[in-house]
Design an enzyme around this catalytic site. Structure first.
Site, PDB file in Angstrom:
ATOM      1  N   HIS A 130      -8.429   1.530  -0.618  1.00  0.00           N
ATOM      2  CA  HIS A 130      -8.995   1.479  -1.959  1.00  0.00           C
ATOM      3  C   HIS A 130      -8.923   0.064  -2.516  1.00  0.00           C
ATOM      4  CE1 HIS A 130      -4.719   2.558  -2.245  1.00  0.00           C
ATOM      5  NE2 HIS A 130      -4.676   1.927  -3.419  1.00  0.00           N
TER       6      HIS A 130
ATOM      7  N   HIS B 200      -8.717  -2.217  -5.906  1.00  0.00           N
ATOM      8  CA  HIS B 200      -8.347  -2.200  -7.319  1.00  0.00           C
ATOM      9  C   HIS B 200      -9.247  -3.157  -8.109  1.00  0.00           C
ATOM     10  CE1 HIS B 200      -4.367  -0.105  -7.044  1.00  0.00           C
ATOM     11  NE2 HIS B 200      -4.440  -0.549  -5.793  1.00  0.00           N
TER      12      HIS B 200
ATOM     13  N   GLN C 287       0.837  -1.194   0.000  1.00  0.00           N
ATOM     14  CA  GLN C 287       0.000   0.000   0.000  1.00  0.00           C
ATOM     15  C   GLN C 287       0.874   1.247   0.000  1.00  0.00           C
ATOM     16  OE1 GLN C 287      -2.820   0.200   3.232  1.00  0.00           O
ATOM     17  NE2 GLN C 287      -3.855   2.012   2.412  1.00  0.00           N
ATOM     18  N   THR C 288       0.626   2.147  -0.952  1.00  0.00           N
ATOM     19  CA  THR C 288       1.416   3.380  -1.067  1.00  0.00           C
ATOM     20  C   THR C 288       0.589   4.632  -0.783  1.00  0.00           C
ATOM     21  OG1 THR C 288       0.992   3.477  -3.453  1.00  0.00           O
ATOM     22  CG2 THR C 288       3.014   2.368  -2.743  1.00  0.00           C
ATOM     23  N   VAL C 289      -0.723   4.538  -0.878  1.00  0.00           N
ATOM     24  CA  VAL C 289      -1.611   5.676  -0.596  1.00  0.00           C
ATOM     25  C   VAL C 289      -2.393   5.353   0.675  1.00  0.00           C
ATOM     26  CG1 VAL C 289      -3.507   7.104  -1.443  1.00  0.00           C
ATOM     27  CG2 VAL C 289      -1.811   6.197  -3.059  1.00  0.00           C
TER      28      VAL C 289
END
Length: 288
Positions: free
Chosen positions: A260, A262, A254-256
């Site tokens: 969320h 996908h 996870q980068t954000v």
């Protein structure tokens, strides 16, 4: 906007009139009806007919009377007294459809009844059939209200809140993300760096990083939107399959820091060997 089996008489609430509906007159006087217009849930279509006579470019859609679903985007969408006669799952479908059909800078207007005394099924006085009615409150700006009617103004979440980092890091940027659909608690848009054509994200409006910290209701709302988005992607891009996944915490990619989901359309030949699918997050374990 399909007809649910348990609510098969919702179309009987359409009223035969000879003049513009009350909400249409209010919006017309306020000069809010602009550009290309859609009357969503138009009933027998009297507002469509009379607004055309006044020079408006307007289409009508109603699942019973005018069932050809729109394929264009609109500057203004009217949705008058529709939500009051629909079950909750039908209401969500209407909200998603309207959000999808609206242009990024367009506006939709939902008129709801304020004179309903109770929620549930009742015997229609004229048609002698059971019809459903309920009280509706929306989280949009209320632009008109009296004892009988309230009108809400809706704008797409990604346009209305563009640049608002306090709501979501996904809203940061000079241009608004292209919205696919939204509901009261979830919005969806195309990934800025797509893995394949049509790569979409489903995001709860509440700023939560970890999917498992969402309420059960929020999780369910995410998957309702995911099902709708999948249908839209299938019609628009005609993929051969899908990968659906969630990255939770940095160790899982996870980068954000806003939860969320996908939805990644897959196409025959897009990789040499698709076997294993999401097992590929650990490449050495993909084959089995």
């Amino acid at each position: 906007m399909g007809i649910i089996k348990d609510n098969i008489h919702s179309h009987l609430t359409a009223i035969e009139r000879t003049s513009l509906s009350y909400p249409a007159r209010i919006l017309l006087n306020q000069k809010r009806i602009k550009g290309k217009v859609l009357d969503f849930g138009c009933g027998i279509g009297k507002d469509v007919e009379l607004l055309k006579d006044k020079g408006f470019e307007i289409d009508g859609f109603d699942p019973f009377y005018f069932p050809e679903f729109p394929t264009e985007k609109y500057d203004t969408i009217l949705c008058f007294y529709v939500l009051n006669v629909l079950l909750p799952e039908e209401q969500a479908e209407v909200l998603m459809n309207v959000s999808h059909l609206l242009k990024p800078n367009g506006k939709a207007y939902f008129a709801v009844r304020r004179d309903i005394q109770y929620e549930g099924y009742r015997m229609h006085k004229l048609h002698k059939k059971e019809t459903y009615q309920c009280i509706i409150k929306l989280g949009y700006a209320s632009i008109y209200k009296n004892d009988n009617c309230e009108i809400y103004e809706y704008e797409q979440y990604t346009t209305l809140n563009q640049g608002n980092a306090s709501l979501s890091p996904f809203l940061v940027g000079d241009t608004a993300r292209e919205l696919i659909v939204e509901t009261a608690t979830v919005f969806s848009f195309y990934d800025k760096y797509p893995v394949t054509e049509g790569h979409a994200l489903i995001v709860p409006k509440r700023l939560v990083s970890n999917y498992f910290d969402l309420t059960l209701k929020e999780q369910m709302a995410c998957w309702i939107v995911a099902n709708k988005v999948k249908t839209i992607l299938q019609e628009k891009f005609n993929p051969d399959g899908f990968n659906i996944g969630i990255n939770i915490k940095e160790e899982a990619g996870q980068t954000v820091p806003h939860c969320h989901i996908h939805i990644i359309p897959r196409y025959k030949g897009d990789v040499e060997n698709p076997r294993g699918g999401i097992r590929g997050v650990i490449p050495s374990k993909k084959e089995y």
